[in-house]
Every structure is written in C-alpha cells, then in structure tokens.
Design a protein around this motif. Structure first.
Motif, PDB file in Angstrom:
ATOM      1  N   THR A 181       0.746  -1.295  -0.079  1.00  0.00           N
ATOM      2  CA  THR A 181       0.069   0.038  -0.136  1.00  0.00           C
ATOM      3  C   THR A 181       0.934   1.243  -0.096  1.00  0.00           C
ATOM      4  OG1 THR A 181      -1.993  -1.216   1.122  1.00  0.00           O
ATOM      5  CG2 THR A 181      -1.689   1.366   1.458  1.00  0.00           C
ATOM      6  N   ALA A 182       0.413   2.184  -0.795  1.00  0.00           N
ATOM      7  CA  ALA A 182       1.192   3.527  -0.850  1.00  0.00           C
ATOM      8  C   ALA A 182       0.701   4.384  -0.359  1.00  0.00           C
ATOM      9  CB  ALA A 182       1.666   3.679  -2.463  1.00  0.00           C
ATOM     10  N   ASP A 183       1.122   5.341   0.669  1.00  0.00           N
ATOM     11  CA  ASP A 183       0.721   6.570   1.184  1.00  0.00           C
ATOM     12  C   ASP A 183       1.245   7.686   0.057  1.00  0.00           C
ATOM     13  OD1 ASP A 183      -0.574   5.311   3.588  1.00  0.00           O
ATOM     14  OD2 ASP A 183       1.196   5.262   4.374  1.00  0.00           O
ATOM     15  N   VAL A 184       0.288   8.237  -0.355  1.00  0.00           N
ATOM     16  CA  VAL A 184       0.601   9.479  -1.417  1.00  0.00           C
ATOM     17  C   VAL A 184      -0.054  10.899  -0.902  1.00  0.00           C
ATOM     18  CG1 VAL A 184       0.656   7.863  -3.060  1.00  0.00           C
ATOM     19  CG2 VAL A 184      -1.629   8.978  -2.998  1.00  0.00           C
ATOM     20  N   PHE A 185       0.632  11.659  -1.195  1.00  0.00           N
ATOM     21  CA  PHE A 185       0.240  13.261  -0.985  1.00  0.00           C
ATOM     22  C   PHE A 185      -0.064  14.072  -2.233  1.00  0.00           C
ATOM     23  CE2 PHE A 185       3.011  11.601   2.575  1.00  0.00           C
ATOM     24  CZ  PHE A 185       2.255  12.144   3.672  1.00  0.00           C
ATOM     25  N   LEU A 186      -1.087  14.918  -2.247  1.00  0.00           N
ATOM     26  CA  LEU A 186      -1.569  15.822  -3.143  1.00  0.00           C
ATOM     27  C   LEU A 186      -1.175  17.123  -2.649  1.00  0.00           C
ATOM     28  CD1 LEU A 186      -4.591  13.834  -3.974  1.00  0.00           C
ATOM     29  CD2 LEU A 186      -2.838  14.069  -5.526  1.00  0.00           C
ATOM     30  N   VAL A 187      -0.655  17.871  -3.398  1.00  0.00           N
ATOM     31  CA  VAL A 187      -0.575  19.284  -2.938  1.00  0.00           C
ATOM     32  C   VAL A 187      -1.113  19.954  -4.099  1.00  0.00           C
ATOM     33  CG1 VAL A 187       1.152  21.305  -2.793  1.00  0.00           C
ATOM     34  CG2 VAL A 187       1.491  18.930  -1.967  1.00  0.00           C
ATOM     35  N   VAL A 188      -2.002  20.961  -3.661  1.00  0.00           N
ATOM     36  CA  VAL A 188      -3.043  21.729  -4.694  1.00  0.00           C
ATOM     37  C   VAL A 188      -2.052  23.196  -4.593  1.00  0.00           C
ATOM     38  CG1 VAL A 188      -5.001  23.057  -5.423  1.00  0.00           C
ATOM     39  CG2 VAL A 188      -4.918  20.345  -4.400  1.00  0.00           C
ATOM     40  N   GLY A 189      -1.938  23.884  -5.511  1.00  0.00           N
ATOM     41  CA  GLY A 189      -1.327  25.192  -5.434  1.00  0.00           C
ATOM     42  C   GLY A 189      -1.609  26.068  -6.762  1.00  0.00           C
ATOM     43  N   SER A 190      -0.964  26.792  -7.208  1.00  0.00           N
ATOM     44  CA  SER A 190      -1.128  27.501  -8.438  1.00  0.00           C
ATOM     45  C   SER A 190       0.436  28.068  -9.287  1.00  0.00           C
ATOM     46  CB  SER A 190      -1.708  28.798  -8.069  1.00  0.00           C
ATOM     47  OG  SER A 190      -1.913  29.840  -8.993  1.00  0.00           O
TER      48      SER A 190
END
Length: 282
Positions: A181-190
């Motif tokens: 299982t992979a723990d992933v991170f999503l970063v929302v920016g501009s």
C-alpha cells in the motif's frame, strides 16, 4: 513592471535579504508574498515595492493578518481525503507556499503560490484518479508525491496536472503497481503567486486491464481479430496512465502507456508491429 518583496527586520533591509518576493507583476495584474512568524515575539516585516524597468507606477498595496493554519499547511499535517468524497470550499489563500519550484523533478505545476496538502492511501495494483475544480478566477495545479511526508520537500512527483488556465479542471491519475500500500500526498497550488478557492476529489479503485505488466491485456483470439495468420487490435489511450518510462533497450517512454501480452511457443518467434492511426490531444 513592479515587484513586491518581504524583508524580516531592519537587518534584512540593510542587506536586502528577502524572506519572499513576487516575480515581476505586469500592469493590471496581481502578485502576493507570504510570511509566517514562527517565533514567540512580534516581528517587523518590511514590504519593498520596486520597479524592474525604472519607471514610476500607481499601485494598490494590502497587508492582511491571518491566524496560522496547521491542518493541511504541509505534508506533515496533510488533510485526509476519503475516496469518492469531494471536499468543497478549499482556499489556498489561508496557507503559505511551502512546495514550490518551476518544473522540479517532473512536476508540471510551477508551485509559486500558497498550497494545501492532502493525503490518501492507494492499495497494491489500484489506481487513484484526482480532480481539482477551481473557482472561475483561480488558476490551480496539483501534484502527487509518494510518502513519507518529507518527500514533498524534494518535489519528486509521481504525477502532476496544470491546465495553466483560470477556472479549468486539473486531473491526474496514478497506478500503484507495487505489492505494498502506498501513502501518497497531493499538493494543490497555483503557477502564480495568488491563491484561490477550489474543490478536490480522489477516487481509488482497481486499475483497468493493461495499466501494468501484472494486469496486461492478453492479445489472443478473444480480444483481437485474427488476420493473415496473426492478430489485430485497434486500441486507444483514452484512460491510460504513465506507468513506465524509458529503459535499457526500450523505446522512448515519456507519456501514457498500455501493456499487452502474447504467448510465444517454444522454438518460435513473435513479430509485433504497431501502426499509429491518429494522434489524440490530451
């Protein structure tokens, strides 16, 4: 054209050492600079407005004080996403630009503005599809990192999306083709220094056939058309993701891909040919 810089204290002013700055802001545009006081005392922040061309200009300047944000400010405090549930009323303007860098390590999003971090787990051989829908005035972008949280600092992206347009949806997909299982991170920016509002949703589920070698599509009489002693299949990349890059002996691999399998009997050979029928934008 003007620029805005933030200097932390008189010493910083004397040495022109900035804690943050905007790129050159063209006329009728907006730029923003962010500063966080992590100390236990009040700090004097000096805002320097300067001209890149040496000409004079008229401008508006606004400074806003906000309480610190801990929930989602960094990957270490990332907000939790639940598969299939869209989060509304997200606003990067409440946060700092923690993860920036133009095109760093395969990231399409420039990451100049404030950003929010999210996390979610992707089981083995499953796929995550993410969509970010910005407000009509916001130019969003989204990048995906594999855990741990410290990997966000290196901006080594697994996938990214940036339509480079205000109000346009950013969407990315990634397949966990490992046994863990992979723990992933999503970063929302501009890709500008100005933030905005958006909604975000992540959907995690089984990867379609052909996403990886483990789920390769069999090229046999059940899936293809027998022709001239062989098999023919017309296929499109409509839902494919980029799982395999270039490698020794392999052709260029910089985009989406699909995997097929064909059995080769002993003491025989397989001749595989591919004809590009047309290119599709995407």
């Amino acid at each position: 054209d003007l620029s805005l810089s933030a200097l932390d204290g008189l010493t910083a002013c004397q040495t022109t050492t900035c804690a943050g700055s905007t790129p050159t802001v063209p006329p009728d545009n907006q730029g923003a600079v962010y500063f966080r006081n992590d100390s236990l005392v009040t700090r004097s922040l000096y805002l320097l407005v300067d001209s890149a061309s040496g000409s004079t200009a008229v401008y508006d300047l606004l400074a806003t004080l906000r309480p610190p944000q801990t929930d989602g400010d960094t990957c270490g405090t990332a907000r939790v996403l639940v598969s299939g549930t869209r989060l509304f009323s997200q606003n990067t303007n409440l946060f700092l630009p923690d993860y920036g860098g133009v095109g760093a390590n395969g990231c399409n999003n420039n990451g100049q503005g404030p950003d929010i971090a999210y996390r979610i787990s992707v089981p083995p051989m499953q796929r995550i599809d993410v969509s970010v829908i910005p407000d009509v005035t916001f130019n969003s972008g989204v990048v995906l990192f594999r855990g741990p949280a410290a990997s966000c600092d290196t901006r080594a992206c697994l996938a990214s999306a940036d339509t480079t347009g205000v109000g346009l949806t950013d969407a990315l997909s990634w397949v966990n083709n490992t046994a863990l299982t992979a723990d992933v991170f999503l970063v929302v920016g501009s890709n500008t220094t100005v933030g905005g509002s958006f909604s975000i949703q992540a959907d995690v589920g089984p990867a379609p056939g052909g996403e990886t070698c483990s789920s390769a599509l069999p090229l046999d009489v059940m899936t293809a058309t027998p022709i001239d002693g062989g098999l023919s299949l017309v296929h499109a990349f409509t839902t494919a993701t980029d799982d395999y890059g270039a490698g020794p002996g392999c052709g260029p691999g910089f985009g989406v891909d699909r995997v097929f399998t064909v059995d080769t009997p002993p003491l025989s050979r397989t001749l595989s040919t591919m004809s590009t029928l047309r290119f599709m934008s995407g």
